[in-house]
Design a protein around this motif. Structure first.
Motif, PDB file in Angstrom:
ATOM      1  N   LEU A  29     -26.633   5.220  19.850  1.00 57.87           N
ATOM      2  CA  LEU A  29     -25.252   5.689  19.801  1.00 57.87           C
ATOM      3  C   LEU A  29     -24.590   5.578  21.169  1.00 57.87           C
ATOM      4  CD1 LEU A  29     -22.904   7.004  18.281  1.00 57.87           C
ATOM      5  CD2 LEU A  29     -23.923   9.246  18.805  1.00 57.87           C
ATOM      6  N   ALA A  30     -25.297   6.012  22.210  1.00 58.43           N
ATOM      7  CA  ALA A  30     -24.738   5.966  23.564  1.00 58.43           C
ATOM      8  C   ALA A  30     -24.455   4.527  23.992  1.00 58.43           C
ATOM      9  CB  ALA A  30     -25.699   6.637  24.543  1.00 58.43           C
ATOM     10  N   VAL A  31     -25.408   3.638  23.736  1.00 58.08           N
ATOM     11  CA  VAL A  31     -25.227   2.242  24.128  1.00 58.08           C
ATOM     12  C   VAL A  31     -24.136   1.586  23.299  1.00 58.08           C
ATOM     13  CG1 VAL A  31     -26.358  -0.004  24.306  1.00 58.08           C
ATOM     14  CG2 VAL A  31     -27.607   2.055  24.932  1.00 58.08           C
ATOM     15  N   LEU A  49     -33.255 -14.896  26.201  1.00 57.83           N
ATOM     16  CA  LEU A  49     -34.440 -14.043  26.108  1.00 57.83           C
ATOM     17  C   LEU A  49     -34.343 -13.108  24.910  1.00 57.83           C
ATOM     18  CD1 LEU A  49     -35.035 -13.130  29.874  1.00 57.83           C
ATOM     19  CD2 LEU A  49     -36.379 -14.688  28.449  1.00 57.83           C
ATOM     20  N   ALA A  50     -33.137 -12.554  24.686  1.00 54.44           N
ATOM     21  CA  ALA A  50     -32.952 -11.682  23.525  1.00 54.44           C
ATOM     22  C   ALA A  50     -33.188 -12.439  22.233  1.00 54.44           C
ATOM     23  CB  ALA A  50     -31.547 -11.082  23.542  1.00 54.44           C
ATOM     24  N   SER A  51     -32.719 -13.685  22.172  1.00 53.68           N
ATOM     25  CA  SER A  51     -32.932 -14.511  20.979  1.00 53.68           C
ATOM     26  C   SER A  51     -34.408 -14.827  20.799  1.00 53.68           C
ATOM     27  CB  SER A  51     -32.117 -15.802  21.087  1.00 53.68           C
ATOM     28  OG  SER A  51     -30.740 -15.528  21.217  1.00 53.68           O
ATOM     29  N   LEU A  52     -35.100 -15.088  21.915  1.00 52.91           N
ATOM     30  CA  LEU A  52     -36.537 -15.356  21.839  1.00 52.91           C
ATOM     31  C   LEU A  52     -37.283 -14.144  21.300  1.00 52.91           C
ATOM     32  CD1 LEU A  52     -39.038 -17.086  22.434  1.00 52.91           C
ATOM     33  CD2 LEU A  52     -38.997 -16.197  24.773  1.00 52.91           C
ATOM     34  N   PHE A  53     -36.940 -12.946  21.795  1.00 51.21           N
ATOM     35  CA  PHE A  53     -37.550 -11.729  21.270  1.00 51.21           C
ATOM     36  C   PHE A  53     -37.261 -11.574  19.781  1.00 51.21           C
ATOM     37  CE2 PHE A  53     -37.493  -9.573  25.671  1.00 51.21           C
ATOM     38  CZ  PHE A  53     -38.809  -9.952  25.886  1.00 51.21           C
ATOM     39  N   SER A  54     -36.050 -11.958  19.375  1.00 52.44           N
ATOM     40  CA  SER A  54     -35.686 -11.841  17.965  1.00 52.44           C
ATOM     41  C   SER A  54     -36.526 -12.773  17.107  1.00 52.44           C
ATOM     42  CB  SER A  54     -34.202 -12.149  17.776  1.00 52.44           C
ATOM     43  OG  SER A  54     -33.833 -12.068  16.425  1.00 52.44           O
ATOM     44  N   VAL A  55     -36.768 -13.991  17.606  1.00 49.60           N
ATOM     45  CA  VAL A  55     -37.612 -14.939  16.864  1.00 49.60           C
ATOM     46  C   VAL A  55     -39.022 -14.390  16.718  1.00 49.60           C
ATOM     47  CG1 VAL A  55     -38.685 -17.221  16.951  1.00 49.60           C
ATOM     48  CG2 VAL A  55     -36.259 -16.968  17.500  1.00 49.60           C
ATOM     49  N   VAL A  86     -33.520  -3.643  18.773  1.00 45.30           N
ATOM     50  CA  VAL A  86     -32.402  -3.082  19.529  1.00 45.30           C
ATOM     51  C   VAL A  86     -32.070  -3.937  20.748  1.00 45.30           C
ATOM     52  CG1 VAL A  86     -32.872  -0.748  18.734  1.00 45.30           C
ATOM     53  CG2 VAL A  86     -33.910  -1.532  20.864  1.00 45.30           C
ATOM     54  N   HIS A  87     -33.055  -4.663  21.284  1.00 44.28           N
ATOM     55  CA  HIS A  87     -32.781  -5.531  22.427  1.00 44.28           C
ATOM     56  C   HIS A  87     -31.829  -6.652  22.033  1.00 44.28           C
ATOM     57  CE1 HIS A  87     -33.603  -8.921  25.249  1.00 44.28           C
ATOM     58  NE2 HIS A  87     -33.515  -7.941  26.123  1.00 44.28           N
ATOM     59  N   PHE A  88     -32.069  -7.262  20.895  1.00 39.14           N
ATOM     60  CA  PHE A  88     -31.241  -8.381  20.446  1.00 39.14           C
ATOM     61  C   PHE A  88     -29.828  -7.931  20.118  1.00 39.14           C
ATOM     62  CE2 PHE A  88     -29.788 -10.987  16.745  1.00 39.14           C
ATOM     63  CZ  PHE A  88     -29.555 -12.152  17.444  1.00 39.14           C
ATOM     64  N   ILE A  89     -29.688  -6.737  19.532  1.00 38.48           N
ATOM     65  CA  ILE A  89     -28.381  -6.267  19.091  1.00 38.48           C
ATOM     66  C   ILE A  89     -27.669  -5.453  20.166  1.00 38.48           C
ATOM     67  CG2 ILE A  89     -27.209  -4.776  17.420  1.00 38.48           C
ATOM     68  CD1 ILE A  89     -28.102  -7.433  16.286  1.00 38.48           C
ATOM     69  N   LEU A  90     -28.413  -4.650  20.919  1.00 36.86           N
ATOM     70  CA  LEU A  90     -27.795  -3.737  21.881  1.00 36.86           C
ATOM     71  C   LEU A  90     -27.513  -4.368  23.237  1.00 36.86           C
ATOM     72  CD1 LEU A  90     -29.660  -0.333  21.398  1.00 36.86           C
ATOM     73  CD2 LEU A  90     -27.321  -0.861  20.783  1.00 36.86           C
ATOM     74  N   ILE A  91     -28.511  -5.048  23.808  1.00 39.86           N
ATOM     75  CA  ILE A  91     -28.451  -5.405  25.223  1.00 39.86           C
ATOM     76  C   ILE A  91     -27.414  -6.480  25.557  1.00 39.86           C
ATOM     77  CG2 ILE A  91     -29.792  -6.121  27.227  1.00 39.86           C
ATOM     78  CD1 ILE A  91     -30.470  -3.350  26.043  1.00 39.86           C
ATOM     79  N   PRO A  92     -27.425  -7.664  24.897  1.00 44.06           N
ATOM     80  CA  PRO A  92     -26.456  -8.694  25.304  1.00 44.06           C
ATOM     81  C   PRO A  92     -24.994  -8.263  25.206  1.00 44.06           C
ATOM     82  CG  PRO A  92     -28.198  -9.673  23.985  1.00 44.06           C
ATOM     83  CD  PRO A  92     -28.387  -8.187  23.905  1.00 44.06           C
ATOM     84  N   PRO A  93     -24.531  -7.669  24.093  1.00 41.57           N
ATOM     85  CA  PRO A  93     -23.111  -7.270  24.047  1.00 41.57           C
ATOM     86  C   PRO A  93     -22.740  -6.235  25.105  1.00 41.57           C
ATOM     87  CG  PRO A  93     -24.056  -7.281  21.840  1.00 41.57           C
ATOM     88  CD  PRO A  93     -25.193  -7.426  22.800  1.00 41.57           C
ATOM     89  N   LEU A  94     -23.719  -5.434  25.553  1.00 39.19           N
ATOM     90  CA  LEU A  94     -23.448  -4.453  26.600  1.00 39.19           C
ATOM     91  C   LEU A  94     -23.423  -5.100  27.977  1.00 39.19           C
ATOM     92  CD1 LEU A  94     -23.134  -1.556  27.681  1.00 39.19           C
ATOM     93  CD2 LEU A  94     -25.634  -1.367  27.634  1.00 39.19           C
TER      94      LEU A  94
END
Length: 329
Positions: free
Chosen positions: A30-32, A249-255, A274-282
């Motif tokens: 929620l915070a992110v 890197l986020a896409s690689l983790f997602s794969v 959460v890395h794939f969805i949260l981190i790049p847009p932030l």
């Protein structure tokens, strides 16, 4: 085997019952998410309000911010709901829609980052021709292609996936993705598999190769330039490189998350999702806000104007109150 129906409900099995871990992930998510929305909307407003930023690079950045909001909003509200609810389910149609928007987020992000690499290539390698190449008409055409081609291609993929007969109803992940929905079917469809491979090659591998070749060319040109030119090239390319590497890197983790989910622990699955969805847009708006001098200066000027306007309004209001007080005496 039966074809998917509007009434089919799918169950997520990777959340577990509500507990300390779920509530902790919910608070962090929620915070992110709120920070992501605030950062991207702020970046978009700065680019809109400052006419000096109405340039190709910042127009592409504006679209990258929109894309980040699409990706976050397509998944995170449902994830947060499932983290605290006893019943972790989703309608089949909602799952298909989630697949569609998650894929738009991933593919359009790569496409926009590729456009940004092309802009940097033209700016550094062909500086005298930059304004003749990056015309407003060409920018509109490139953005149209970036959205139209992936959306149409993804619509075909989602349609093919949705036509597969469904015989499983549990998803061992935090959200829906195309491979997960395909694996719900007991029947294998060669066309679906081939089309998926085509999508990966066309929208991930080719853009990756293009970005690498662009930066190889930029490197060769920079090495032949003066020291000041090299510093300027490094300064303008660093935010894009950080953004591109982070998203890759986020896409690689997602794969990894999609392909090897069953051999990974629940905690690792949660982190990859959460890395794939949260981190790049932030990180995208934060990186450009910090590393790009034009954006940070524009933000400062806008804030200063707002503060001065607020101070002027307060002073005017106080003067009016004092005048009214004296007249009443």
């Amino acid at each position: 085997m039966i074809l998917p129906s509007l009434n089919i409900t799918l169950i997520f099995t990777s959340y577990g019952p509500p507990g300390a871990l779920n509530y902790g992930v919910f608070v962090i998510s929620l915070a992110v998410y709120l920070t992501t929305v605030f950062a991207n909307v702020t970046l978009m407003l700065v680019i809109c309000l400052d006419t000096s930023l109405h340039k190709p690079m910042y127009i592409f950045l504006f679209n990258l911010a929109i894309n980040g909001l699409i990706g976050s909003s397509a998944v995170l509200p449902k994830i947060m709901e499932n983290l605290v609810d006893d019943m972790k389910d989703i309608l089949y149609t909602d799952c298909i829609l989630q697949v569609f928007f998650v894929n738009i987020y991933a593919i359009c992000a790569y496409a926009i980052l590729t456009l940004m690499a092309y802009d940097r290539y033209v700016s550094i390698c062909k500086p005298l021709q930059y304004h003749n190449i990056m015309t407003p008409g060409k920018i509109r055409l490139l953005l149209f292609i970036v959205y139209y081609v992936p959306i149409c291609s993804l619509a075909v993929q989602v349609y093919l996936t949705s036509r597969l007969p469904t015989c499983r109803y549990t998803i061992n992940k935090l959200f829906c993705d195309n491979l997960t929905v395909v694996n719900l079917s007991c029947a294998k469809n060669t066309w679906v598999d081939l089309y998926g491979i085509f999508m990966v090659l066309a929208f991930i591998v080719l853009p990756l190769i293009f970005v690498i070749l662009s930066y190889v060319r930029i490197l060769f040109v920079s090495l032949k330039a003066s020291q000041n030119a090299r510093k300027k090239a490094l300064k303008t390319c660093t935010p894009h490189l950080i953004t591109f590497i982070n998203f890759s890197l986020a896409s690689l983790f997602s794969v990894i998350y999609n392909r090897f989910n069953f051999s990974l622990s629940k905690e690792v699955n949660v982190f990859m999702a959460v890395h794939f969805i949260l981190i790049p847009p932030l990180l995208h708006p934060l990186i450009y806000g910090i590393r790009t001098k034009e954006i940070s200066n524009s933000l400062k000027k806008i804030l200063q104007r707002k503060i001065l306007a607020l101070g002027f309004n307060l002073k005017t209001e106080q003067t009016c109150n004092d005048t009214l007080f004296i007249s009443t005496k």
